[in-house]
Design an enzyme around this catalytic site. Sequence first.
Site, PDB file in Angstrom:
ATOM      1  N   HIS A   1      -9.778 -33.450  27.563  1.00 55.20           N
ATOM      2  CA  HIS A   1     -10.210 -31.592  27.967  1.00 55.20           C
ATOM      3  C   HIS A   1     -11.299 -30.601  27.611  1.00 55.20           C
ATOM      4  O   HIS A   1     -12.124 -31.159  26.627  1.00 55.20           O
ATOM      5  CB  HIS A   1      -8.976 -31.108  27.475  1.00 55.20           C
TER       6      HIS A   1
ATOM      7  N   GLU B   1     -11.526 -28.736  25.666  1.00 54.73           N
ATOM      8  CA  GLU B   1     -12.495 -27.833  23.917  1.00 54.73           C
ATOM      9  C   GLU B   1     -11.926 -29.168  23.674  1.00 54.73           C
ATOM     10  O   GLU B   1     -13.159 -28.864  22.755  1.00 54.73           O
ATOM     11  CB  GLU B   1     -10.288 -26.840  24.011  1.00 54.73           C
TER      12      GLU B   1
ATOM     13  N   CYS C   1      -3.937 -26.213  25.719  1.00 56.36           N
ATOM     14  CA  CYS C   1      -2.162 -27.623  24.931  1.00 56.36           C
ATOM     15  C   CYS C   1      -2.178 -27.810  23.998  1.00 56.36           C
ATOM     16  O   CYS C   1      -2.826 -27.593  22.792  1.00 56.36           O
ATOM     17  CB  CYS C   1      -2.348 -28.068  26.627  1.00 56.36           C
TER      18      CYS C   1
ATOM     19  N   CYS D   1      -5.573 -29.844  22.238  1.00 58.99           N
ATOM     20  CA  CYS D   1      -6.005 -29.645  22.012  1.00 58.99           C
ATOM     21  C   CYS D   1      -5.985 -27.718  20.919  1.00 58.99           C
ATOM     22  O   CYS D   1      -7.151 -28.011  20.321  1.00 58.99           O
ATOM     23  CB  CYS D   1      -7.344 -28.494  23.103  1.00 58.99           C
TER      24      CYS D   1
END
Lengths: 158, 158
Positions: free
Chosen positions: B55, B57, B85, B88
């Site tokens: 992801h 991040e 999320c 992250c």
Amino acid sequence: MSDAHARFMGRAIELSAERMRANLGGPFGAVIVRDGEIVSEGFNKVTSANDPTAHAEVSAIREACTALGTFSLEGCVIYTSCEPCPMCLAAIYWARLDAVYFANTRKDAADIGFDDDHIYREIPKEIEDRAIEMRHVELQEARDIFEEWRVKPDKIMY
Amino acid sequence: MSDAHARFMGRAIELSAERMRANLGGPFGAVIVRDGEIVSEGFNKVTSANDPTAHAEVSAIREACTALGTFSLEGCVIYTSCEPCPMCLAAIYWARLDAVYFANTRKDAADIGFDDDHIYREIPKEIEDRAIEMRHVELQEARDIFEEWRVKPDKIMY
């Protein structure tokens, strides 16, 4: 536990011990299994790799995806020497693993100095109640990108 | 938002758009900032890198740690085009970031087909109530490794 279960869990625990003794990171190991075969092994290498995301489970997921050439581990299970922290648990959901078997618990991890339990308590909180400062900045330009994704004809969902 | 805030958030959103249009992954971008300078940029590359943990991040955190040669990002903040999320968010805690600024929300992400909100609801559940099968296997050999860590004289905590 069946013999196969015991063998896979034993390997996860063995990894946690070996790699900790080699000073690669914390005492955590994991293996990912498909159709009775180990497809990847992972261990904690946070301090040796300078990567706070390199927990055993995340490392095993990355390795398995590389080995299988996919971003979905449907049909695979993970054995880990300790209950996954929220980062690893969410990674397990994103990876679509079928099941998780773990030995030590988040409480055991907290007892030897790891933040798993603290982070579990932080995740469900409202943004403004968290220990870390979080600010929502509403921006139309960000919304527009999401709308562009929604209607994108050639997107690959995961 | 101050000019600097707007510039960093703008860059996160720009990354989300550019990399989505290049078909590298979902519409998510992030930047990590220290002392008013961007130290890393991240974007979602789940489908292009075959890595469900990649992801925006997590990618930005890994890049920042590599750039700075550390596993702790204390003193840094993250700007992300969407609320992190749970994977992250937990990674942000493990990385010891000081603050998080985000534009779109987990609800916005759910509305365009991402599981963020679902996973947020799964994390606080008891093991046996989760959508994914989870089993605790108590083993003394796993506990022994934790005890070995507890008394290890040369361990590096994180």
